[in-house]
Motif scaffolding. Structure first.
Motif, PDB file in Angstrom:
ATOM      1  N   MET A  23      66.956 -34.897  17.325  1.00  0.00           N
ATOM      2  CA  MET A  23      66.721 -33.508  16.946  1.00  0.00           C
ATOM      3  C   MET A  23      66.410 -33.409  15.457  1.00  0.00           C
ATOM      4  N   ILE A  24      67.116 -34.157  14.667  1.00  0.00           N
ATOM      5  CA  ILE A  24      66.911 -34.143  13.214  1.00  0.00           C
ATOM      6  C   ILE A  24      65.488 -34.588  12.889  1.00  0.00           C
ATOM      7  N   LYS A  25      65.049 -35.604  13.567  1.00  0.00           N
ATOM      8  CA  LYS A  25      63.704 -36.129  13.322  1.00  0.00           C
ATOM      9  C   LYS A  25      62.634 -35.079  13.651  1.00  0.00           C
ATOM     10  N   GLU A  26      62.814 -34.358  14.761  1.00  0.00           N
ATOM     11  CA  GLU A  26      61.828 -33.353  15.137  1.00  0.00           C
ATOM     12  C   GLU A  26      61.797 -32.199  14.151  1.00  0.00           C
ATOM     13  N   VAL A  27      62.952 -31.805  13.638  1.00  0.00           N
ATOM     14  CA  VAL A  27      62.992 -30.722  12.652  1.00  0.00           C
ATOM     15  C   VAL A  27      62.332 -31.169  11.356  1.00  0.00           C
ATOM     16  N   ARG A  28      62.599 -32.382  10.936  1.00  0.00           N
ATOM     17  CA  ARG A  28      62.001 -32.890   9.691  1.00  0.00           C
ATOM     18  C   ARG A  28      60.490 -33.055   9.811  1.00  0.00           C
ATOM     19  N   ASN A  29      60.015 -33.387  11.008  1.00  0.00           N
ATOM     20  CA  ASN A  29      58.573 -33.516  11.230  1.00  0.00           C
ATOM     21  C   ASN A  29      57.897 -32.162  11.405  1.00  0.00           C
ATOM     22  N   GLY A  30      58.683 -31.093  11.497  1.00  0.00           N
ATOM     23  CA  GLY A  30      58.121 -29.763  11.646  1.00  0.00           C
ATOM     24  C   GLY A  30      57.732 -29.417  13.071  1.00  0.00           C
ATOM     25  N   GLU A  31      58.172 -30.211  14.030  1.00  0.00           N
ATOM     26  CA  GLU A  31      57.827 -29.966  15.420  1.00  0.00           C
ATOM     27  C   GLU A  31      58.644 -28.818  16.004  1.00  0.00           C
ATOM     28  N   LYS A  32      59.897 -28.661  15.587  1.00  0.00           N
ATOM     29  CA  LYS A  32      60.772 -27.596  16.063  1.00  0.00           C
ATOM     30  C   LYS A  32      61.618 -27.083  14.913  1.00  0.00           C
ATOM     31  N   LYS A  33      62.277 -25.954  15.140  1.00  0.00           N
ATOM     32  CA  LYS A  33      63.191 -25.381  14.151  1.00  0.00           C
ATOM     33  C   LYS A  33      64.615 -25.455  14.686  1.00  0.00           C
ATOM     34  N   TRP A  34      65.576 -25.396  13.758  1.00  0.00           N
ATOM     35  CA  TRP A  34      66.975 -25.453  14.168  1.00  0.00           C
ATOM     36  C   TRP A  34      67.324 -24.284  15.078  1.00  0.00           C
ATOM     37  N   GLN A  35      66.729 -23.133  14.815  1.00  0.00           N
ATOM     38  CA  GLN A  35      67.008 -21.958  15.643  1.00  0.00           C
ATOM     39  C   GLN A  35      66.638 -22.216  17.105  1.00  0.00           C
ATOM     40  N   ASP A  36      65.491 -22.880  17.311  1.00  0.00           N
ATOM     41  CA  ASP A  36      65.053 -23.206  18.674  1.00  0.00           C
ATOM     42  C   ASP A  36      66.060 -24.134  19.369  1.00  0.00           C
ATOM     43  N   PHE A  37      66.508 -25.141  18.644  1.00  0.00           N
ATOM     44  CA  PHE A  37      67.482 -26.067  19.223  1.00  0.00           C
ATOM     45  C   PHE A  37      68.804 -25.355  19.527  1.00  0.00           C
ATOM     46  N   TYR A  38      69.221 -24.493  18.612  1.00  0.00           N
ATOM     47  CA  TYR A  38      70.488 -23.788  18.811  1.00  0.00           C
ATOM     48  C   TYR A  38      70.415 -22.889  20.042  1.00  0.00           C
ATOM     49  N   GLU A  39      69.335 -22.149  20.159  1.00  0.00           N
ATOM     50  CA  GLU A  39      69.186 -21.270  21.326  1.00  0.00           C
ATOM     51  C   GLU A  39      69.145 -22.073  22.618  1.00  0.00           C
ATOM     52  N   GLN A  40      68.438 -23.200  22.595  1.00  0.00           N
ATOM     53  CA  GLN A  40      68.366 -24.057  23.775  1.00  0.00           C
ATOM     54  C   GLN A  40      69.757 -24.612  24.113  1.00  0.00           C
ATOM     55  N   ASN A  53      66.256 -37.055  25.711  1.00  0.00           N
ATOM     56  CA  ASN A  53      65.148 -37.491  24.847  1.00  0.00           C
ATOM     57  C   ASN A  53      65.593 -37.666  23.406  1.00  0.00           C
ATOM     58  N   TYR A  54      66.583 -36.890  22.996  1.00  0.00           N
ATOM     59  CA  TYR A  54      67.027 -36.927  21.605  1.00  0.00           C
ATOM     60  C   TYR A  54      68.108 -37.968  21.364  1.00  0.00           C
ATOM     61  N   LYS A  55      68.703 -38.474  22.421  1.00  0.00           N
ATOM     62  CA  LYS A  55      69.706 -39.531  22.290  1.00  0.00           C
ATOM     63  C   LYS A  55      69.053 -40.896  22.158  1.00  0.00           C
ATOM     64  N   GLN A  56      67.813 -41.030  22.537  1.00  0.00           N
ATOM     65  CA  GLN A  56      67.151 -42.327  22.573  1.00  0.00           C
ATOM     66  C   GLN A  56      66.834 -42.873  21.197  1.00  0.00           C
ATOM     67  N   ILE A  57      67.019 -42.086  20.174  1.00  0.00           N
ATOM     68  CA  ILE A  57      66.799 -42.586  18.820  1.00  0.00           C
ATOM     69  C   ILE A  57      67.746 -43.742  18.529  1.00  0.00           C
ATOM     70  N   ASP A  58      69.005 -43.623  19.011  1.00  0.00           N
ATOM     71  CA  ASP A  58      69.959 -44.710  18.816  1.00  0.00           C
ATOM     72  C   ASP A  58      69.473 -45.986  19.489  1.00  0.00           C
ATOM     73  N   LYS A  59      68.890 -45.848  20.685  1.00  0.00           N
ATOM     74  CA  LYS A  59      68.367 -47.022  21.382  1.00  0.00           C
ATOM     75  C   LYS A  59      67.206 -47.628  20.609  1.00  0.00           C
ATOM     76  N   LYS A  60      66.398 -46.758  19.991  1.00  0.00           N
ATOM     77  CA  LYS A  60      65.284 -47.269  19.197  1.00  0.00           C
ATOM     78  C   LYS A  60      65.789 -48.025  17.979  1.00  0.00           C
ATOM     79  N   SER A  61      66.871 -47.570  17.372  1.00  0.00           N
ATOM     80  CA  SER A  61      67.418 -48.291  16.221  1.00  0.00           C
ATOM     81  C   SER A  61      67.932 -49.658  16.645  1.00  0.00           C
TER      82      SER A  61
END
Length: 136
Positions: A23-40, A53-61
């Motif tokens: 989620m942090i990565k998407e916000v930093r890339n400008g793809e989504k806003k925190w408000q959108d994530f919070y509402e979701q 989809n957002y947990k897979q960053i750990d697997k990528k690391s």
């Protein structure tokens, strides 16, 4: 009372974000806003499969760590190969290549000299005006 509940929700959301670093990565890339994530998050809850989809960053690391290990192995193999190189043979090949380049340069120079010596047809043809009229 309401502020305390909102504060607790925000703290829970922050903890949720820490568990889902994508989620942090998407916000930093400008793809989504925190408000959108919070509402979701409020609407779907934490257990919704869309958060996977957002947990897979750990697997990528983890794959990055394995890639760094393979890079280290590759560097080790390269250093072993460099140690096996016979520098005398490399120097001989470089000298041969240098001689070939010198021969090609001299050949090009000879062609340029020949080209200068042969007059071209366009130099001898006088420039005529196609609309020139002769006086009678």
């Amino acid at each position: 009372m309401r502020n305390e509940q909102e504060q607790q929700d925000i703290e829970q959301f922050k903890a949720f974000v820490k568990r889902n670093p994508g989620m942090i990565k998407e916000v930093r890339n400008g793809e989504k806003k925190w408000q959108d994530f919070y509402e979701q998050w409020v609407l779907l809850g934490e257990d919704d499969p869309s958060w996977e989809n957002y947990k897979q960053i750990d697997k990528k690391s983890n794959t990055k760590n394995s890639n760094s290990k393979s890079n280290k192995q590759w560097m080790k193999q390269m250093s072993e190969m460099v140690e096996k190189i016979d520098l005398n043979k490399v120097e001989g090949h470089i000298n041969q290549l240098n001689g070939a380049i010198t021969n090609i340069q001299s050949l090009i120079g000879q062609f340029q000299e020949v080209k200068k010596q042969i007059p071209s047809k366009t130099q001898h043809v006088p420039h005529r005006n196609p609309f020139q009229y002769y006086r009678d």
